[in-house]
Design a protein around this motif. Sequence first.
Motif, PDB file in Angstrom:
ATOM      1  N   GLY A 104       4.449  13.938   4.380  1.00  0.00           N
ATOM      2  CA  GLY A 104       4.825  12.963   3.090  1.00  0.00           C
ATOM      3  C   GLY A 104       4.046  12.113   2.894  1.00  0.00           C
ATOM      4  N   TYR A 105       3.286  11.619   4.161  1.00  0.00           N
ATOM      5  CA  TYR A 105       1.982  10.568   4.185  1.00  0.00           C
ATOM      6  C   TYR A 105       1.169  10.412   4.330  1.00  0.00           C
ATOM      7  CZ  TYR A 105       6.712   7.579   3.951  1.00  0.00           C
ATOM      8  OH  TYR A 105       8.249   6.704   3.794  1.00  0.00           O
ATOM      9  N   ASN A 106       0.571  12.052   5.469  1.00  0.00           N
ATOM     10  CA  ASN A 106      -0.099  12.128   5.146  1.00  0.00           C
ATOM     11  C   ASN A 106      -1.003  13.413   5.171  1.00  0.00           C
ATOM     12  OD1 ASN A 106      -1.074  10.044   7.573  1.00  0.00           O
ATOM     13  ND2 ASN A 106       0.719  10.530   8.361  1.00  0.00           N
ATOM     14  N   TRP A 107      -1.680  13.982   4.353  1.00  0.00           N
ATOM     15  CA  TRP A 107      -1.792  15.169   3.400  1.00  0.00           C
ATOM     16  C   TRP A 107      -3.317  15.104   3.901  1.00  0.00           C
ATOM     17  CZ3 TRP A 107       2.103  17.012   1.453  1.00  0.00           C
ATOM     18  CH2 TRP A 107       3.227  15.737   0.433  1.00  0.00           C
ATOM     19  N   GLU A 108      -3.023  16.787   3.864  1.00  0.00           N
ATOM     20  CA  GLU A 108      -4.952  17.419   3.808  1.00  0.00           C
ATOM     21  C   GLU A 108      -5.700  17.645   2.722  1.00  0.00           C
ATOM     22  OE1 GLU A 108      -4.749  20.852   8.082  1.00  0.00           O
ATOM     23  OE2 GLU A 108      -4.564  21.224   6.018  1.00  0.00           O
ATOM     24  N   LEU A 155       0.960  -1.115   0.415  1.00  0.00           N
ATOM     25  CA  LEU A 155      -0.214  -0.009  -0.382  1.00  0.00           C
ATOM     26  C   LEU A 155       1.144   1.581   0.172  1.00  0.00           C
ATOM     27  CD1 LEU A 155      -2.747  -1.033   2.740  1.00  0.00           C
ATOM     28  CD2 LEU A 155      -3.235  -0.130  -0.462  1.00  0.00           C
ATOM     29  N   ALA A 156       0.058   2.076  -0.734  1.00  0.00           N
ATOM     30  CA  ALA A 156       1.555   3.269  -1.177  1.00  0.00           C
ATOM     31  C   ALA A 156       0.617   4.835  -0.254  1.00  0.00           C
ATOM     32  CB  ALA A 156       2.396   3.555  -2.594  1.00  0.00           C
ATOM     33  N   PRO A 157       1.068   5.466   0.393  1.00  0.00           N
ATOM     34  CA  PRO A 157       0.450   6.779   0.912  1.00  0.00           C
ATOM     35  C   PRO A 157       0.026   7.480  -0.229  1.00  0.00           C
ATOM     36  CG  PRO A 157       2.498   7.004   0.335  1.00  0.00           C
ATOM     37  CD  PRO A 157       2.411   5.474   0.675  1.00  0.00           C
ATOM     38  N   PRO A 158      -1.377   8.229  -0.014  1.00  0.00           N
ATOM     39  CA  PRO A 158      -1.192   9.797  -1.496  1.00  0.00           C
ATOM     40  C   PRO A 158      -0.552  10.389  -1.681  1.00  0.00           C
ATOM     41  CG  PRO A 158      -3.015   9.852   0.800  1.00  0.00           C
ATOM     42  CD  PRO A 158      -1.670   8.771   1.468  1.00  0.00           C
ATOM     43  N   LYS A 159      -0.673  10.922  -2.990  1.00  0.00           N
ATOM     44  CA  LYS A 159       0.708  10.955  -3.979  1.00  0.00           C
ATOM     45  C   LYS A 159       1.127  10.594  -4.471  1.00  0.00           C
ATOM     46  CE  LYS A 159      -1.088  16.158  -2.563  1.00  0.00           C
ATOM     47  NZ  LYS A 159      -0.261  17.698  -1.804  1.00  0.00           N
ATOM     48  N   HIS A 192     -14.583  20.536  -1.426  1.00  0.00           N
ATOM     49  CA  HIS A 192     -15.633  21.809  -1.950  1.00  0.00           C
ATOM     50  C   HIS A 192     -15.682  22.550  -0.854  1.00  0.00           C
ATOM     51  CE1 HIS A 192     -15.523  19.693  -5.900  1.00  0.00           C
ATOM     52  NE2 HIS A 192     -16.140  19.262  -5.780  1.00  0.00           N
ATOM     53  N   GLY A 193     -16.089  23.979  -1.050  1.00  0.00           N
ATOM     54  CA  GLY A 193     -16.561  24.731  -0.600  1.00  0.00           C
ATOM     55  C   GLY A 193     -15.328  24.961   0.470  1.00  0.00           C
ATOM     56  N   ASP A 194     -13.950  25.009   0.822  1.00  0.00           N
ATOM     57  CA  ASP A 194     -13.168  24.993   1.405  1.00  0.00           C
ATOM     58  C   ASP A 194     -13.024  24.472   2.888  1.00  0.00           C
ATOM     59  OD1 ASP A 194     -11.791  28.128   2.566  1.00  0.00           O
ATOM     60  OD2 ASP A 194     -10.982  26.511   0.656  1.00  0.00           O
ATOM     61  N   SER A 195     -13.286  23.160   2.600  1.00  0.00           N
ATOM     62  CA  SER A 195     -13.575  22.070   3.944  1.00  0.00           C
ATOM     63  C   SER A 195     -12.072  21.699   3.539  1.00  0.00           C
ATOM     64  CB  SER A 195     -14.445  21.617   4.074  1.00  0.00           C
ATOM     65  OG  SER A 195     -14.646  20.868   3.285  1.00  0.00           O
ATOM     66  N   ARG A 196     -11.447  21.117   5.046  1.00  0.00           N
ATOM     67  CA  ARG A 196      -9.933  20.999   4.829  1.00  0.00           C
ATOM     68  C   ARG A 196      -9.964  19.463   5.892  1.00  0.00           C
ATOM     69  NH1 ARG A 196      -4.627  24.753   5.300  1.00  0.00           N
ATOM     70  NH2 ARG A 196      -3.778  22.727   3.869  1.00  0.00           N
ATOM     71  N   LYS A 197      -9.920  18.370   5.236  1.00  0.00           N
ATOM     72  CA  LYS A 197      -9.664  16.317   7.135  1.00  0.00           C
ATOM     73  C   LYS A 197      -8.244  16.364   6.344  1.00  0.00           C
ATOM     74  CE  LYS A 197     -12.363  14.601   3.771  1.00  0.00           C
ATOM     75  NZ  LYS A 197     -14.037  13.816   3.265  1.00  0.00           N
ATOM     76  N   LYS A 198      -8.198  15.685   7.095  1.00  0.00           N
ATOM     77  CA  LYS A 198      -7.026  15.400   7.359  1.00  0.00           C
ATOM     78  C   LYS A 198      -7.182  13.915   6.634  1.00  0.00           C
ATOM     79  CE  LYS A 198      -2.802  16.574   9.057  1.00  0.00           C
ATOM     80  NZ  LYS A 198      -1.545  16.751   8.310  1.00  0.00           N
ATOM     81  N   ILE A 199      -5.998  13.003   5.648  1.00  0.00           N
ATOM     82  CA  ILE A 199      -5.920  11.952   5.337  1.00  0.00           C
ATOM     83  C   ILE A 199      -4.670  11.310   5.559  1.00  0.00           C
ATOM     84  CG2 ILE A 199      -7.309  12.710   3.285  1.00  0.00           C
ATOM     85  CD1 ILE A 199      -4.952  12.649   1.683  1.00  0.00           C
TER      86      ILE A 199
END
Length: 282
Positions: free
Chosen positions: A267-271, A103-107, A275-282
Amino acid sequence: MKLRRNPFPQKTSSLFLFLTLTVIVPLGWIYDICIVLPAIHEPGGLPHTFTCLLAIFLLLNIECNFLASMMTDTSVDFESAVPPPDGTEERLEWKHCDICDKLAPPKSRHCKYCGVCILKRHHHCGFTGYCVGHQNQRYFLCFVLYTVIGSVHSLIYNAIYMWGLNGSVYSKIYFNFWQSIIMTWFDFTFWEILQVVVFGLNFLLVTISIAILCMNASTLWCSDVCCHKEVEFKYHGVANNLKSVFGLRMHVAWLFPFINSPLPEDGYNWEKVAHGDSRKKI
């Protein structure tokens, strides 16, 4: 900063570009300092001293940022990477790499040339023979930026030296270009031919470096700073993109590659910006 075990280019084309930047560019710098500059500025004077110091600063940044971009390991460390728990939304953003079978992280994305998954992969660089990603994008952009500044600076001085101080020698090339190439090269001395070659290579370097800078810098203000297109990971404006590349001390990080500037992400966890300019950790 984690270093690669074998940073030297493996492909012939990348090795040629590596030798060009580490051998030919410094030789051109020596030519400018020893031949061109003393003919324009009086040695020992303030303009001569300032230009020499500026040339040293530019060359050090070009070579050090180039080597840092090539030697910095920005691959995914699967041994220490811990995917989010099963069933969570964050886990869905981790993609399985069929080649690495992990499993590879996002991006991140697998590079067929490097043979590994790269964190926040932007592109594979032919000059360094390695990918530009999370840990080395700062060095790559600074390398290109200082190459543009240094090559333009050198081109201006070479133009003054050729057409301003020795215009009577080189002006014959303008009158009949093709005839000049075929017939008049025998009228030039070795040093005059060398100056034409240096000027031509300098002009080529200016053109290539400006094109590369425009293609890479455009991602800082018009899109995300990686090539991952399956999921949108946008930042709030240019400032956050710059911070993601140059780190928390981005205002001074561009001055020299040895200035410590920690990146805001691992490099592994990103925000993820929805839509609507909301942010959340992934």
